[in-house]
Design an enzyme around this catalytic site. Structure first.
Site, PDB file in Angstrom:
ATOM      1  N   GLU A 152      26.046  56.941  26.179  1.00  0.00           N
ATOM      2  CA  GLU A 152      27.315  56.233  26.364  1.00  0.00           C
ATOM      3  C   GLU A 152      27.854  55.621  25.081  1.00  0.00           C
ATOM      4  OE1 GLU A 152      27.039  53.408  29.585  1.00  0.00           O
ATOM      5  OE2 GLU A 152      26.693  54.991  31.052  1.00  0.00           O
TER       6      GLU A 152
ATOM      7  N   GLU B 122      22.927  59.877  34.728  1.00  0.00           N
ATOM      8  CA  GLU B 122      22.866  58.587  35.424  1.00  0.00           C
ATOM      9  C   GLU B 122      23.889  58.586  36.544  1.00  0.00           C
ATOM     10  OE1 GLU B 122      23.398  54.940  33.098  1.00  0.00           O
ATOM     11  OE2 GLU B 122      22.173  55.752  31.485  1.00  0.00           O
TER      12      GLU B 122
HETATM   13  C1  GAL Z   1      25.142  52.320  32.316  1.00  0.00           C
HETATM   14  C2  GAL Z   1      24.139  52.202  31.174  1.00  0.00           C
HETATM   15  C3  GAL Z   1      22.780  51.795  31.621  1.00  0.00           C
HETATM   16  C4  GAL Z   1      22.750  50.830  32.769  1.00  0.00           C
HETATM   17  C5  GAL Z   1      23.773  51.210  33.828  1.00  0.00           C
HETATM   18  C6  GAL Z   1      23.816  50.282  35.005  1.00  0.00           C
HETATM   19  O1  GAL Z   1      26.432  52.241  31.858  1.00  0.00           O
HETATM   20  O2  GAL Z   1      23.979  53.414  30.492  1.00  0.00           O
HETATM   21  O3  GAL Z   1      22.126  51.339  30.487  1.00  0.00           O
HETATM   22  O4  GAL Z   1      22.882  49.522  32.332  1.00  0.00           O
HETATM   23  O5  GAL Z   1      25.033  51.318  33.257  1.00  0.00           O
HETATM   24  O6  GAL Z   1      24.375  49.034  34.703  1.00  0.00           O
END
Ligand code: GAL
Length: 465
Positions: A168, A369
């Protein structure tokens, strides 16, 4: 029982975390920007919980990885912390304990039947490099990142086949340089644009190094993890459509295009040039970006972005901002996750799949994710103390259904990782919202499988549901 949704053979059923969010700071030779931020402003973190212990993975990785195996995962992403692996930030010389730790984590992951995916940067720049050089504003830091990457490739690419350069990177631009949600909370559009460019360059240069070291001869592949927040226009009017195209270009395609196609979007360059904020670049650097595209893409998807044509006058007082070109649209009746304040819109999984198929060479990709953060999950515990997170199962299934539809229609998606295996620390939100298949009791560090952990074990076993 046969599946309604079966996924391609060899599909990754995994989950992701990152070094700074699960390891704790034990024995690190350097501090990251988050370690430092917590020292100077602990009240910026939910319940003042900092990165010191987090989920104690530094000490409990063996037990933790065995639990991941127990819930059926066949792949696992974490990150190698720059501040842990590297002793000398200028030369990239490694720290002995950092090498030992990551060697163990990788071996143990493989031993438990999981494919390790290693990421190199998850928001966790060494703070010294910010203080000395301005962090990602500096091209010297780009070189230092490549030194770190080289050390990691040399040490671990005999066993790690899947690498990603950044997680990200757009969040670094947004959080640190536009919207003040991460330290150093600068508001400076010009710097933001330079940081965006420099991180694209750093990723390409690390990929170049990976190929010079011939890591692909070991079967190695390298990619990047991008948070895609597809923009949806309020209406199909020409003005709203243009607003959403610009939002997509600034927040999504500004990393996706260079990574996959080796070039920045024309529209981005045109707007930034017109506004006099275009990055400083050289022919040679642009050539490096062109020549060093990714092998595969990781997509983090949490929420869409709803936009409309500008209705409010742009506030010039903060200087250049992407919002010069669109307003946010507060769509009535949208589904919300009240804890995180994010819209829930599983349809985007399909839209992303089709966009990659049609506009990004149908490159091999995976969901790196996706997940649902919920506050106060203890109230869903049953008599044996296991959290009954049916809402999470429902959320994940809905997202997987749309992903499945995209795959059926030919999108080249090879896996799905949720965020996250074991409840972990989330930046300034710390332990407010929990995402894991496995619950963490912060006081005792006891880890307990949730209902969703049993669910994923079945899904993984049946390659679908
Ligand atoms: C994403 C990030 C993660 C985690 C997730 C949930 O944006 O890559 O590190 O924090 O959000 O909050």
């Amino acid at each position: 029982m046969s599946n309604k949704y079966t996924f391609p053979e060899g599909f990754w059923w995994g989950s992701a975390t990152s070094g700074p969010q699960c390891e704790g700071t034990f024995n690190k030779p350097h501090k990251s920007v988050f370690d430092y931020w917590y020292e100077v402003e602990p009240e910026a973190f939910f319940d003042k919980v900092g990165p010191g212990v987090t989920s104690n993975f530094y000490n409990s990785y063996k037990e933790d990885l065995a639990m991941l195996k127990e819930i059926g995962l066949n792949s696992f992403r974490t990150s190698i912390q720059w501040t842990r692996l590297i002793k000398d930030l200028e030369t990239g010389e490694p720290d002995e304990d950092g090498v030992r730790f990551y060697n163990d984590v990788i071996d143990e992951t493989i031993k438990n039947g999981m494919i390790p995916v290693m990421n190199l940067h998850h928001f966790d720049l060494p703070v010294e490099l910010y203080n000395k050089y301005g962090g990602w504003e500096s091209k010297h830091v780009v070189e230092l990142f490549v030194n770190f990457a080289e050390t990691a490739f040399k040490l671990f690419s005999d066993r790690v086949k899947y690498w990603t350069t950044f997680n990200e990177p757009m969040v670094v631009v947004e959080g640190q340089y536009l919207y003040q949600f991460h330290y150093p909370k600068v508001v400076d559009g010009r710097k933001a644009v330079q940081v965006l460019y420099n991180i694209n360059l750093a990723s390409a240069k690390a990929i170049k190094k990976f190929r010079e070291l011939k890591c692909e001869n070991n079967g190695g592949k390298i990619g990047i993890v991008l948070n895609l927040t597809p923009a949806y226009p309020r209406s199909n009017s020409e003005e709203d459509l243009r607003a959403s195209k610009i939002a997509d270009t600034m927040f999504n395609y500004s990393f996706l295009d260079p990574a996959v196609k080796g070039e920045f979007p024309e529209l981005l360059v045109e707007l930034l040039s017109k506004d006099g904020v275009l990055w400083e670049s050289s022919e040679e650097e642009l050539e490096i970006i062109k020549e060093n595209k990714i092998d595969f893409l990781g997509v983090n998807y949490y929420q869409p972005r709803r936009v409309k044509v500008k209705e409010y006058e742009f506030d010039e007082s903060k200087g250049w901002m992407p919002e010069k070109y669109f307003d946010y649209y507060d769509m009535p009746n949208k589904r919300m996750n009240p804890y995180r304040g994010w819209e829930i819109y599983p349809e985007s999984m399909y839209d992303i799949a089709i966009n990659i198929r049609d506009n990004y060479n149908n490159i091999p990709w995976y969901i790196s994710e996706n997940g649902m953060g919920v506050e106060g999950e203890e109230k869903y515990k049953n008599e044996d103390g296991s959290i009954q997170d049916d809402y999470r199962i429902e959320f994940l299934e809905e997202h997987l259904q749309y992903l499945h539809k995209g795959i059926e229609e030919g999108s080249n998606c090879f896996g799905y990782h949720s965020w996250t295996p074991i409840d972990c620390w989330s930046w300034s939100n710390a332990y407010k919202n929990r995402y894991g298949y496995i619950a963490l009791d912060l006081d005792t560090q006891k880890k307990t499988i949730k209902k969703s952990g049993k669910w994923i074990r079945e899904v993984s076993k049946n390659n679908g549901f």
